[in-house]
Design an enzyme around this catalytic site. Sequence first.
Site, mmCIF file in Angstrom:
data_model
loop_
_atom_site.group_PDB
_atom_site.id
_atom_site.type_symbol
_atom_site.label_atom_id
_atom_site.label_comp_id
_atom_site.label_asym_id
_atom_site.label_seq_id
_atom_site.Cartn_x
_atom_site.Cartn_y
_atom_site.Cartn_z
ATOM 1 N N CYS A 250 0.646 -1.393 -0.072
ATOM 2 C CA CYS A 250 -0.297 -0.140 0.110
ATOM 3 C C CYS A 250 0.242 1.590 -0.030
ATOM 4 C CB CYS A 250 -0.783 0.133 1.308
ATOM 5 S SG CYS A 250 -0.396 -0.268 2.795
ATOM 6 N N LEU A 418 1.453 0.710 8.650
ATOM 7 C CA LEU A 418 1.142 1.227 8.074
ATOM 8 C C LEU A 418 0.322 2.083 9.139
ATOM 9 C CD1 LEU A 418 3.525 1.398 5.004
ATOM 10 C CD2 LEU A 418 4.830 0.699 7.590
#
Length: 488
Positions: A250, A418
């Site tokens: 991502c 994250l």
Amino acid sequence: MMLDKDLESIQEARQLLEQAKLAQQKIEKMSQDQVDQIVQSMAQAATKEAGRLAAMAVSETGYGKIEDKRTKNLFSARDIFESMKDKKTVGIISRNEEKQVWEVAEPVGVIAGIVPSTNPTSTAIFKALISLKSRNAIVFSPHPTAAKCTNETVRILQEAAEEANAPKGIISSITNPTLSSAHELINHKLTDLILATGGTDMVKVAYSSGKPAYGVGPGNVPVFIHSSANVEKAVKQIVQSKTFDYGTICASEQAIIVEKSIKRKVKKELENEGAYFLDDYEKKKIEEIIMVNGRLNPGIVGKSPQTLANMAGIFVSDGIKVLIAEESNIGKSYPFSVEKLSPILAYYTVEDWQEASHVCNELLKVGGLGHTLGIHSENKQIIEKIGLEQKVSRVVVNSGTTFGGIGATTGITPSMTLGCGTYGNNVSSDNIGPEHLLNIKRIAFGVREMSNEQESDNVHARKEETEKTISRSEVMDIVKSVLQELKI
């Protein structure tokens, strides 16, 4: 007798949680050395099986490249292990002698690990390592389309942990996961915390469970190439980053923003590195496969440029690494401006860094707030100005965002989860690690006395009265002195 698949899966989730609870109570009593030996054993086993697990993941999901998934598995097993192996996670982990405060690490308990189909083995390795490093148990809910490879990963980790004397049941996984069993795992009373990596909907479910949860947001990552950049190096890094595992991380780049003065130079370098610029017709055909019913088409995720071209009914040669289309519009009505999780990039041209900063922010608003931004520049003033303006948790400078965001090529904490902060509706903007899976207890010694407000007021009043008395005495002395001089 045929049992209902959902009911079987839900029952398994409950049983695994009960085992995990008992196992966690045992590992909680282990020393730092014992815990570290368990984690090291797991990391070594995952390293040994990295290639086989990568091949299983590609075969089962159809996403990405075996060699790149192997690299991701090794990153989780080696880099992440190395980054945390010396961290204290048991007992007193710090003593502040000046403030007389001791900090004590306590595990949070039983963790629900939600695993995505895009990174089904590396995420499982990562979450298992950080969970046991912090003396927690973890029960995984694999993505149904990646259940075999995730379960095999968990089996390897589980055996390695038990060989190092970890309690049985400390790591486990739902063998036949369903949406219902994922919900059961997330909402069950024995689950203490949720590590949710996956689609936006699943992350929302985790956050709405009423339990503490670390989730992630989408990463519609823009990357700006400033006129001061080393263009050849920047382009090489971007292409390597964007094409890694066919864009399934991502943090990978989704749009390139270039200043007009270097547009042709950047385009030439991109073509030299294997980029193919789509014409208007080809762009329209690729747009048609990016979105389905207003959402990203899962059929394009982690696919090669050749497969994508074939799906769209166009042709690109075997040497092409990434498909690029020039774009000027931003919004969900413009498919090239959204997160694509495949080797497809948008290409924006701007007049200066101020316009670039604006375009980056607009792209992030489409679906990447809080995640990551890339800048290629040799001008630190420009880097600072743009970095301060962006609503992201990571600004990766002069490095591919895929590798920089996860901490492989930057000084950021290595992680496969994250956080996007409140920008992305997450509780943390950190790269998640074992320290996020601990309760910190503080033993604080008294270092000062708390004065009583009434006593303090009385003392103050007496002081003022004393000052007044002294003042009158001084006045009388002066009067006497004057009278004596006048001989009155």
